[in-house]
Design an enzyme around this catalytic site. Structure first.
Site, mmCIF file in Angstrom:
data_model
loop_
_atom_site.group_PDB
_atom_site.id
_atom_site.type_symbol
_atom_site.label_atom_id
_atom_site.label_comp_id
_atom_site.label_asym_id
_atom_site.label_seq_id
_atom_site.Cartn_x
_atom_site.Cartn_y
_atom_site.Cartn_z
ATOM 1 C CB CYS A 56 -10.523 -1.769 11.628
ATOM 2 S SG CYS A 56 -11.594 -1.654 10.174
ATOM 3 C CB CYS A 60 -8.369 -6.323 5.595
ATOM 4 S SG CYS A 60 -9.891 -5.371 5.359
ATOM 5 C CB CYS A 63 -5.365 -4.568 7.742
ATOM 6 S SG CYS A 63 -5.338 -2.866 8.342
ATOM 7 C CB CYS A 100 -3.275 10.564 2.107
ATOM 8 S SG CYS A 100 -2.618 11.022 0.507
ATOM 9 C CB CYS A 131 -6.105 11.859 -0.412
ATOM 10 S SG CYS A 131 -6.621 10.162 -0.783
ATOM 11 C CB CYS A 191 -6.808 7.476 -4.643
ATOM 12 S SG CYS A 191 -5.271 6.676 -4.143
ATOM 13 N NE ARG A 263 0.517 8.096 -3.930
ATOM 14 C CZ ARG A 263 -0.801 8.327 -3.912
ATOM 15 N NH1 ARG A 263 -1.620 7.460 -3.366
ATOM 16 N NH2 ARG A 263 -1.291 9.419 -4.441
HETATM 17 N N1 SAM Z 1 -10.211 1.340 6.329
HETATM 18 C C1 SAM Z 1 -10.098 1.907 5.048
HETATM 19 C C2 SAM Z 1 -10.181 0.875 3.927
HETATM 20 O O1 SAM Z 1 -9.859 -0.270 4.138
HETATM 21 O O2 SAM Z 1 -10.559 1.273 2.829
HETATM 22 C C3 SAM Z 1 -8.856 2.749 4.855
HETATM 23 C C4 SAM Z 1 -7.540 2.342 5.436
HETATM 24 S S1 SAM Z 1 -6.797 0.867 4.782
HETATM 25 C C5 SAM Z 1 -5.461 0.612 5.910
HETATM 26 C C6 SAM Z 1 -6.060 1.396 3.243
HETATM 27 C C7 SAM Z 1 -5.263 0.420 2.437
HETATM 28 O O3 SAM Z 1 -3.999 0.164 3.045
HETATM 29 C C8 SAM Z 1 -5.803 -0.976 2.220
HETATM 30 O O4 SAM Z 1 -6.815 -1.029 1.250
HETATM 31 C C9 SAM Z 1 -4.561 -1.715 1.742
HETATM 32 O O5 SAM Z 1 -4.438 -1.631 0.335
HETATM 33 C C10 SAM Z 1 -3.409 -0.945 2.408
HETATM 34 N N2 SAM Z 1 -2.711 -1.784 3.406
HETATM 35 C C11 SAM Z 1 -3.127 -2.063 4.659
HETATM 36 N N3 SAM Z 1 -2.258 -2.898 5.275
HETATM 37 C C12 SAM Z 1 -1.265 -3.145 4.397
HETATM 38 C C13 SAM Z 1 -0.086 -3.949 4.452
HETATM 39 N N4 SAM Z 1 0.231 -4.674 5.527
HETATM 40 N N5 SAM Z 1 0.722 -3.975 3.362
HETATM 41 C C14 SAM Z 1 0.403 -3.257 2.256
HETATM 42 N N6 SAM Z 1 -0.708 -2.494 2.151
HETATM 43 C C15 SAM Z 1 -1.535 -2.438 3.198
HETATM 44 FE FE1 SF4 Z 2 -10.044 -1.873 8.520
HETATM 45 FE FE2 SF4 Z 2 -7.536 -2.302 7.776
HETATM 46 FE FE3 SF4 Z 2 -9.517 -3.442 6.434
HETATM 47 FE FE4 SF4 Z 2 -9.152 -0.761 6.264
HETATM 48 S S1 SF4 Z 2 -7.767 -2.342 5.548
HETATM 49 S S2 SF4 Z 2 -11.087 -1.841 6.540
HETATM 50 S S3 SF4 Z 2 -8.389 -0.343 8.353
HETATM 51 S S4 SF4 Z 2 -8.977 -3.820 8.582
#
Ligand code: SAM
Ligand code: SF4
Ligand code: DTB
Length: 317
Positions: A56, A60, A63, A100, A131, A191, A263
């Site tokens: 990606c 973040c 992530c 989802c 979702c 959501c 949730r």
């Molecule tokens: N890329 C899209 C986005 O960021 O909107 C969708 C996928 S992203 C992985 C969805 C959500 O997963 C993030 O907004 C975050 O809240 C959650 N998430 C990702 N990594 C996580 C982690 N290590 N621990 C807890 N929640 C996590």
């Molecule tokens: Fe990409 Fe992860 Fe950020 Fe979603 S949360 S935008 S998958 S880096």
């Protein structure tokens, strides 16, 4: 259903006062309001599938799927329709009512958008709620997803506006709010939640909940994730969060957004039965059900079934 009035004008002081209540009082109030709005001892089950994993472009800090960090995940491009359908059939067979689909994109590429619309139609035809979480959308994309029958769009605010830039630099809080606006305008249910335990302060937690509760409409679904610290990400060594502080966040949510389904999202795998039970008491009535989330572990089905049985909780169908 009760005639509780919903408010979108919560002040910081009011939310701070809720956080400052003795925990048992807070839990009692959360459970009382929850009972006015939802059936007792009933839980909604959603199953996740990562339809496009890793690489990606966003940074973040929590992530595992960000291309900026070196984590041990199995990356793949968009799964083919048959593979997603098979996973959805399996989820339904295991009693999930919502499927989802998550994708590691900043926003969904136009080249595969028709395929995504097709996925929505195919999963809906299985009589499952749908979702998707695909990153940022424009209004036309939101409308097309809505026309295809998408029930929910997940797009998290994740934390307070103030802390956001410490966690993500490749997009802004405003961008998230815009996508939420398009999703609402298209008539898709929202959501939207976030992550607790990223080193944020209580003040940040209060500001984050205020943002959710003061959106033009409360999100129909509010996922609260506890950070899963992932090796290779900047948050791998985040300080451990006091579990009772986590419960407070959960309990304040139904007091601000009584008709939203709360949730207990990521992080259950490392929670004991007691902490999860407190979260259910605090108003949680939805979980992710299935042994993986997107890339990280989630409790085994037998483990969850056993917990529900001991608690006298029924899965909604
Ligand atoms: N890329 C899209 C986005 O960021 O909107 C969708 C996928 S992203 C992985 C969805 C959500 O997963 C993030 O907004 C975050 O809240 C959650 N998430 C990702 N990594 C996580 C982690 N290590 N621990 C807890 N929640 C996590
Ligand atoms: Fe990409 Fe992860 Fe950020 Fe979603 S949360 S935008 S998958 S880096
Ligand atoms: C949400 O709030 N949590 C889910 C879902 N929405 C997409 C994702 C949790 C991801 C946890 C880390 C992983 O599995 O990679």
């Amino acid at each position: 259903m009760s005639k509780l009035s919903l408010r979108q004008d919560w002040t910081i002081q009011e939310i701070e006062d809720l956080f400052s209540l003795p925990l048992i009082d807070l839990l009692f109030r959360a459970q009382s309001i929850h009972r006015q709005c939802f059936p007792n001892n009933a839980i909604q089950l959603s199953t996740l599938l990562s339809i496009k994993t890793g690489a990606c472009p966003e940074d973040c800090a929590y992530c595992p799927q960000s291309g900026h960090y070196n984590t041990k995940i199995q990356k793949h491009e968009l799964l083919d329709i048959e593979a997603v359908k098979t996973a959805a059939i399996a989820a339904k067979a295991k009693s999930a009512t919502r499927f989802c689909m998550g994708a590691a994109w900043r926003s969904p590429p136009q080249a595969v958008f028709k395929q995504l619309l097709m996925l929505v139609k195919i999963i809906k035809a299985l009589d499952l709620e749908t979702c998707m979480t695909l990153g940022m959308l424009n209004l036309s994309q939101a409308q097309q997803l809505s026309e295809a029958g998408l029930d929910y769009y997940n797009h998290n605010l994740d934390t307070s506006p103030e802390y956001y830039a410490r966690i993500i630099t490749t997009r802004h809080y405003e961008d998230r709010l815009k996508t939420l606006e398009y999703v609402r305008a298209a008539g898709i249910k929202v959501c939207c939640g976030g992550i607790i335990g990223m080193g944020e302060s209580r003040e940040d937690r209060i500001h984050f909940l205020q943002q959710l509760a003061n959106l033009p409409q409360h999100p129909q679904s509010v996922p609260i994730n506890r950070l899963i610290p992932i090796k290779g990400t900047p948050l791998a060594l985040s300080p451990t969060l006091d579990p009772l502080e986590f419960v407070r966040v959960i309990a304040v949510a139904p007091l601000l957004m009584p008709k939203s389904v709360i949730r207990l999202a990521a992080g259950r795998e490392t929670m004991g039965d007691e902490l999860q039970t407190l979260c259910f008491f605090a108003g949680v009535n939805s979980i992710f059900y299935g042994e993986v989330l997107l890339t990280a572990k989630n409790p085994k089905l037998e483990f969850d079934q056993n917990l529900f049985k001991r608690l006298g909780i029924q899965a909604l169908n």
